[in-house]
Design a protein around this motif. Structure first.
Motif, mmCIF file in Angstrom:
data_model
loop_
_atom_site.group_PDB
_atom_site.id
_atom_site.type_symbol
_atom_site.label_atom_id
_atom_site.label_comp_id
_atom_site.label_asym_id
_atom_site.label_seq_id
_atom_site.Cartn_x
_atom_site.Cartn_y
_atom_site.Cartn_z
ATOM 1 N N ALA A 1 46.457 74.003 30.276
ATOM 2 C CA ALA A 1 46.072 72.981 29.307
ATOM 3 C C ALA A 1 47.218 72.053 28.910
ATOM 4 O O ALA A 1 47.041 71.213 28.053
ATOM 5 N N GLY A 2 48.386 72.198 29.455
ATOM 6 C CA GLY A 2 49.506 71.337 29.088
ATOM 7 C C GLY A 2 50.793 72.108 28.972
ATOM 8 O O GLY A 2 50.841 73.316 29.191
ATOM 9 N N GLN A 3 51.847 71.379 28.617
ATOM 10 C CA GLN A 3 53.160 71.987 28.546
ATOM 11 C C GLN A 3 53.330 72.837 27.292
ATOM 12 O O GLN A 3 52.671 72.627 26.288
ATOM 13 N N ALA A 4 54.236 73.797 27.407
ATOM 14 C CA ALA A 4 54.635 74.635 26.274
ATOM 15 C C ALA A 4 56.126 74.417 26.064
ATOM 16 O O ALA A 4 56.881 74.256 27.020
ATOM 17 N N ILE A 5 56.543 74.412 24.808
ATOM 18 C CA ILE A 5 57.954 74.222 24.485
ATOM 19 C C ILE A 5 58.393 75.353 23.560
ATOM 20 O O ILE A 5 57.703 75.662 22.588
ATOM 21 N N SER A 6 59.529 75.960 23.882
ATOM 22 C CA SER A 6 60.081 77.022 23.040
ATOM 23 C C SER A 6 61.569 76.776 22.859
ATOM 24 O O SER A 6 62.206 76.100 23.662
ATOM 25 N N ILE A 7 62.111 77.329 21.784
ATOM 26 C CA ILE A 7 63.547 77.246 21.531
ATOM 27 C C ILE A 7 64.091 78.670 21.542
ATOM 28 O O ILE A 7 63.441 79.591 21.049
ATOM 29 N N HIS A 8 65.282 78.848 22.143
ATOM 30 C CA HIS A 8 65.877 80.165 22.307
ATOM 31 C C HIS A 8 67.255 80.190 21.670
ATOM 32 O O HIS A 8 68.057 79.283 21.874
ATOM 33 N N LEU A 9 67.521 81.226 20.903
ATOM 34 C CA LEU A 9 68.814 81.400 20.244
ATOM 35 C C LEU A 9 69.432 82.693 20.758
ATOM 36 O O LEU A 9 68.832 83.760 20.662
ATOM 37 N N TYR A 10 70.638 82.579 21.329
ATOM 38 C CA TYR A 10 71.351 83.724 21.876
ATOM 39 C C TYR A 10 72.559 84.006 21.002
ATOM 40 O O TYR A 10 73.302 83.100 20.651
ATOM 41 N N SER A 11 72.773 85.281 20.681
ATOM 42 C CA SER A 11 73.892 85.649 19.820
ATOM 43 C C SER A 11 74.625 86.840 20.416
ATOM 44 O O SER A 11 74.034 87.916 20.535
ATOM 45 N N PRO B 1 76.589 83.453 22.383
ATOM 46 C CA PRO B 1 76.254 82.772 23.646
ATOM 47 C C PRO B 1 76.834 83.545 24.834
ATOM 48 O O PRO B 1 77.845 84.229 24.702
ATOM 49 N N PHE B 2 76.199 83.423 25.979
ATOM 50 C CA PHE B 2 76.710 84.091 27.175
ATOM 51 C C PHE B 2 76.750 83.103 28.329
ATOM 52 O O PHE B 2 76.098 82.068 28.285
ATOM 53 N N GLN B 3 77.531 83.411 29.346
ATOM 54 C CA GLN B 3 77.742 82.497 30.467
ATOM 55 C C GLN B 3 76.893 82.825 31.690
ATOM 56 O O GLN B 3 76.558 81.942 32.465
ATOM 57 N N LYS B 4 76.578 84.109 31.885
ATOM 58 C CA LYS B 4 75.833 84.528 33.075
ATOM 59 C C LYS B 4 74.808 85.579 32.694
ATOM 60 O O LYS B 4 75.011 86.335 31.739
ATOM 61 N N CYS B 5 73.726 85.617 33.441
ATOM 62 C CA CYS B 5 72.746 86.690 33.278
ATOM 63 C C CYS B 5 72.241 87.099 34.662
ATOM 64 O O CYS B 5 72.445 86.383 35.640
ATOM 65 N N ARG C 1 74.061 81.297 36.300
ATOM 66 C CA ARG C 1 74.942 80.714 35.283
ATOM 67 C C ARG C 1 74.093 79.997 34.243
ATOM 68 O O ARG C 1 73.155 79.281 34.571
ATOM 69 N N VAL C 2 74.431 80.176 32.977
ATOM 70 C CA VAL C 2 73.696 79.578 31.868
ATOM 71 C C VAL C 2 74.421 78.318 31.414
ATOM 72 O O VAL C 2 75.643 78.306 31.285
ATOM 73 N N CYS C 3 73.673 77.243 31.175
ATOM 74 C CA CYS C 3 74.233 75.993 30.651
ATOM 75 C C CYS C 3 73.751 75.808 29.224
ATOM 76 O O CYS C 3 72.572 75.599 28.987
ATOM 77 N N HIS C 4 74.673 75.895 28.273
ATOM 78 C CA HIS C 4 74.340 75.758 26.855
ATOM 79 C C HIS C 4 74.381 74.298 26.433
ATOM 80 O O HIS C 4 75.230 73.534 26.887
ATOM 81 N N PHE C 5 73.487 73.923 25.530
ATOM 82 C CA PHE C 5 73.497 72.602 24.927
ATOM 83 C C PHE C 5 74.534 72.549 23.810
ATOM 84 O O PHE C 5 75.228 71.571 23.636
ATOM 85 N N SER C 6 74.619 73.640 23.064
ATOM 86 C CA SER C 6 75.614 73.725 21.993
ATOM 87 C C SER C 6 76.090 75.157 21.864
ATOM 88 O O SER C 6 75.398 76.090 22.232
#
Length: 122
Positions: free
Chosen positions: A74-84, A86-90, A105-110
Motif C-alpha cells: 500500500a505504499g512506503q513505510a518510514i522508521s527512525i532508528h536510534l543506536y546506543s 553508535p557502531f561502525q559495522k554489523c 559498514r554502517v553510515c551514520h547521519f549524526s
C-alpha cells in the motif's frame, strides 16, 4: 531513518551495541526476530510482528537478531532508528538458511548530536 519500499526488507542483522530503538513514522513496519537454530545451520524465527505509525520497539543481541521490512503493497513505510552507542559495522545474513555472516559498514547521519561527514570515508 529507514525507508522501506513495498515488499522490501533488510537482511537479518545484529546490533553490536547496547541496542536499537525503532519508531514507525509512516505506514506499517514488520519485524521478524531470529535466534540461531540449535538443530541445523541457520536461524529460527521467534517473532513476527507488525508496528503501525507511532509504534515503537527495542532489540539487542540478547533478544536475538532481526530484519525489518514493509510487507505491504500500500505504499512506503518510514522508521527512525536510534543506536546506543553508535557502531561502525554489523553482521548480516541474507536469509534464514544463511550460515555465514557478512560484515556491513554502517553510515551514520549524526553521532552525539553532530552531523557526520562521509566525504573522507574510504
Amino acid at each position: 531513518r529507514g525507508l522501506c519500499s513495498p515488499n522490501k526488507s533488510s537482511p537479518i542483522h545484529d546490533h553490536p551495541c547496547d541496542g536499537c530503538w525503532m519508531r514507525v513514522l509512516k505506514g506499517t513496519v514488520n519485524e521478524k526476530r531470529y535466534v540461531e537454530n540449535k538443530v541445523r545451520d541457520g536461524f529460527v524465527c521467534t517473532m513476527d510482528s507488525s508496528f503501525q505509525e507511532g509504534s515503537q520497539t527495542f532489540i539487542n543481541d540478547n533478544m536475538g537478531y532481526h530484519k525489518i521490512g514493509n510487507e505491504g503493497s500500500a505504499g512506503q513505510a518510514i522508521s527512525i532508528h536510534l543506536y546506543s552507542p553508535p557502531f561502525q559495522k554489523c553482521k548480516i545474513w541474507m536469509d534464514e538458511n544463511d550460515i555465514k555472516a557478512t560484515t556491513s559498514r554502517v553510515c551514520h547521519f549524526s553521532e552525539y548530536g553532530h552531523l557526520v561527514s562521509h566525504s573522507d570515508a574510504a
